[in-house]
Design an enzyme around this catalytic site. Structure first.
Site, PDB file in Angstrom:
ATOM      1  N   ASN A  36       0.795  -1.217   0.000  1.00 60.49           N
ATOM      2  CA  ASN A  36       0.000   0.000   0.000  1.00 60.49           C
ATOM      3  C   ASN A  36       0.837   1.282   0.000  1.00 60.49           C
ATOM      4  O   ASN A  36       0.803   2.062  -0.951  1.00 60.49           O
ATOM      5  CB  ASN A  36      -0.939  -0.050   1.213  1.00 60.49           C
ATOM      6  CG  ASN A  36      -2.001   1.012   1.222  1.00 60.49           C
ATOM      7  OD1 ASN A  36      -1.742   2.159   0.918  1.00 60.49           O
ATOM      8  ND2 ASN A  36      -3.214   0.634   1.604  1.00 60.49           N
ATOM      9  N   GLN A 103      -2.222   0.094   5.870  1.00 64.15           N
ATOM     10  CA  GLN A 103      -0.918   0.718   6.097  1.00 64.15           C
ATOM     11  C   GLN A 103      -1.128   2.224   6.197  1.00 64.15           C
ATOM     12  O   GLN A 103      -2.229   2.716   5.979  1.00 64.15           O
ATOM     13  CB  GLN A 103       0.068   0.353   4.972  1.00 64.15           C
ATOM     14  CG  GLN A 103       0.826  -0.926   5.246  1.00 64.15           C
ATOM     15  CD  GLN A 103       2.013  -1.136   4.318  1.00 64.15           C
ATOM     16  OE1 GLN A 103       1.979  -0.807   3.147  1.00 64.15           O
ATOM     17  NE2 GLN A 103       3.080  -1.719   4.855  1.00 64.15           N
ATOM     18  N   GLY A 159       3.909  -0.086   8.957  1.00 70.30           N
ATOM     19  CA  GLY A 159       5.102  -0.175   8.133  1.00 70.30           C
ATOM     20  C   GLY A 159       6.361  -0.345   8.963  1.00 70.30           C
ATOM     21  O   GLY A 159       7.397  -0.751   8.451  1.00 70.30           O
ATOM     22  N   ASP A 161       7.515  -2.563  11.269  1.00 62.96           N
ATOM     23  CA  ASP A 161       7.153  -3.884  11.775  1.00 62.96           C
ATOM     24  C   ASP A 161       7.675  -4.190  13.182  1.00 62.96           C
ATOM     25  O   ASP A 161       6.914  -4.573  14.065  1.00 62.96           O
ATOM     26  CB  ASP A 161       7.684  -4.971  10.837  1.00 62.96           C
ATOM     27  CG  ASP A 161       7.153  -4.839   9.414  1.00 62.96           C
ATOM     28  OD1 ASP A 161       6.677  -3.746   9.052  1.00 62.96           O
ATOM     29  OD2 ASP A 161       7.235  -5.815   8.675  1.00 62.96           O
ATOM     30  N   ARG A 194      16.485  -8.589  10.006  1.00 63.50           N
ATOM     31  CA  ARG A 194      15.045  -8.812   9.994  1.00 63.50           C
ATOM     32  C   ARG A 194      14.489  -8.988  11.412  1.00 63.50           C
ATOM     33  O   ARG A 194      15.232  -9.197  12.366  1.00 63.50           O
ATOM     34  CB  ARG A 194      14.718 -10.055   9.165  1.00 63.50           C
ATOM     35  CG  ARG A 194      15.183  -9.980   7.712  1.00 63.50           C
ATOM     36  CD  ARG A 194      14.406  -8.963   6.922  1.00 63.50           C
ATOM     37  NE  ARG A 194      13.000  -9.343   6.837  1.00 63.50           N
ATOM     38  CZ  ARG A 194      12.054  -8.581   6.275  1.00 63.50           C
ATOM     39  NH1 ARG A 194      12.367  -7.407   5.776  1.00 63.50           N
ATOM     40  NH2 ARG A 194      10.801  -8.982   6.230  1.00 63.50           N
ATOM     41  N   GLU A 385      16.974  -0.836   0.749  1.00 60.43           N
ATOM     42  CA  GLU A 385      15.718  -0.714   1.498  1.00 60.43           C
ATOM     43  C   GLU A 385      15.888   0.250   2.669  1.00 60.43           C
ATOM     44  O   GLU A 385      15.023   1.086   2.932  1.00 60.43           O
ATOM     45  CB  GLU A 385      15.291  -2.096   1.997  1.00 60.43           C
ATOM     46  CG  GLU A 385      13.953  -2.121   2.696  1.00 60.43           C
ATOM     47  CD  GLU A 385      13.536  -3.523   3.134  1.00 60.43           C
ATOM     48  OE1 GLU A 385      12.411  -3.664   3.669  1.00 60.43           O
ATOM     49  OE2 GLU A 385      14.324  -4.481   2.960  1.00 60.43           O
TER      50      GLU A 385
END
Length: 414
Positions: A36, A103, A159, A161, A194, A385
């Site tokens: 999104n 989101q 977003g 997380d 992560r 990223e």
């Protein structure tokens, strides 16, 4: 030395290679669907060289809107075994198989900026798109408010997380019965970059609960152990409401209730001010507990049209002392981790949202400084990223759509 022109070419190439025709994936492998807020940022990037493609991106995003107005955080346009949890786990969707959460609603704010590039040509696209954006706004106002602040019901919604904001709330959750599953994200990137298995178990537990309740918002409000009033959702919703009011007034659309919504959200934003922390903070709705986290989302206040001298002092200090600002978590915090996703790294996309807010509030010097530093980070370390805020080293996925879009629309400007 890489030139601004060649970086612009590389950024356009990334958007093109991640383009699936009518929607853009964030990056190949790691994120194979349409996300999104990634998509809204991609649209802004496309608008720099193909404004029709920018509108198509937003139109495709809203083609997955549910009948009640909700716009999901993922649209599963095509099957892909490389991502978990896929549509079979979520068990929901509107016209397109999707996730069951949202989101940050930045689509309206990006649409306004695209529309302002050509208001005449954009008017025909807005005739269809504006009512859909307004319906999503009204869905948020109906289902997600606490004392006027906007709540998240899953860490993925924001977003951010694995941000420390959710640590206390997640620690109270029992995920012992979540069952076996196989993560796909750590097959694509370093697991140290992560979220942990502890976090992931709880992410999946919340998805399982949503599916059990058939994504009924009233039932989720009553039964979910995760409901946190959050700066990300509050400030982006507030900024979007202001943009919807401005566009609707100019284009002659129904704006009834938007002015009152803005007042409600402004009052809600005030409930996120943690006096002891001296910053906007996340607040657990169920326990009343503060997260005690100064995050990059705390600086989105200007995007929501909220002024804060204390946040400005903190921003100026961050710009002076952090080599590659703005970190997603305070480097002085015990929870800071320079490379683990949202527990420390710098995200070019959030920098741009902070910068756009600064610019619209008239803080031109700070906006320009943040853009310059973000541009230097991308120029030195590529279209990753996210980045280590101390060394600048790239982390997460490579050839990332929204980092390329940030360069085209904001950080790469001369």
């Amino acid at each position: 030395m890489t030139t601004t022109h060649s970086l612009g070419q590389a950024a356009r190439q990334i958007l093109t290679q991640n383009d699936k025709g009518s929607y853009t994936i964030p990056t190949k492998g790691l994120y194979p669907y349409q996300w999104n807020w990634d998509s809204a940022i991609a649209a802004l990037g496309f608008a720099e060289f193909d404004i029709n493609r920018a509108w198509v991106e937003l139109e495709t995003l809203f083609s997955g809107q549910w009948a009640d107005g909700m716009v999901p955080h993922i649209l599963f346009h095509q099957p892909d075994s490389g991502y978990f949890p896929g549509p079979d786990v979520w068990g929901c969707g509107g016209p397109i198989p999707s996730s069951g959460i949202i989101q940050p609603p930045i689509a309206a704010s990006m649409a306004r900026r695209i529309w302002e590039k050509d208001t005449v040509a954009g008017a025909s696209r807005m005739v269809v798109l504006y009512p859909k954006m307004l319906a999503w706004h009204r869905w948020i106002m109906q289902w997600r408010l606490d004392r006027g602040a906007v709540c998240t019901t899953h860490p993925w919604e924001t977003g951010r997380d694995n941000a420390p904001d959710w640590d206390n709330t997640m620690a109270r959750m029992n995920a012992s019965d979540v069952g076996e599953y196989t993560r796909r994200d750590t097959a694509h990137v370093n697991s140290d970059d992560r979220p942990t298995k502890f976090d992931y178990d709880r992410y999946i537990k919340l998805v399982q609960l949503g599916r059990k309740l058939n994504w009924d918002q009233a039932a989720l409000r009553e039964q979910s152990p995760f409901r946190v009033a959050d700066p990300t959702m509050t400030f982006t919703t507030l900024g979007a409401a202001r943009d919807l009011l401005a566009m609707g007034t100019e284009l002659g659309f129904d704006t009834i209730g938007l002015a009152e919504d803005i007042q409600t959200l402004e009052a809600g934003a005030a409930t996120l001010w943690n006096t002891d922390l001296g910053a906007f903070d996340s607040r657990d709705v169920l326990s009343g507990e503060w997260a005690e986290c100064l995050s990059n989302a705390s600086y989105l206040c200007w995007l929501g049209g909220i002024e804060s001298d204390q946040m400005m002092d903190r921003l100026r200090n961050t710009l002076e002392t952090v080599p590659y600002p703005v970190p997603s978590n305070d480097p002085d915090s015990d929870t800071f981790d320079a490379r683990r996703y949202w527990r420390g790294p710098t995200w070019a996309v959030v920098n741009m949202l902070i910068g756009l807010g600064l610019e619209q509030q008239g803080h031109h010097a700070e906006a320009a400084e943040l853009a310059r530093k973000t541009g230097a980070l991308i120029s030195e370390h590529g279209f990753a990223e996210y980045f280590d805020p101390l060394s600048g080293s790239p982390a997460g996925g490579k050839s990332f759509t929204w980092t390329a879009a940030v360069w085209l629309a904001w950080a790469g400007e001369e």
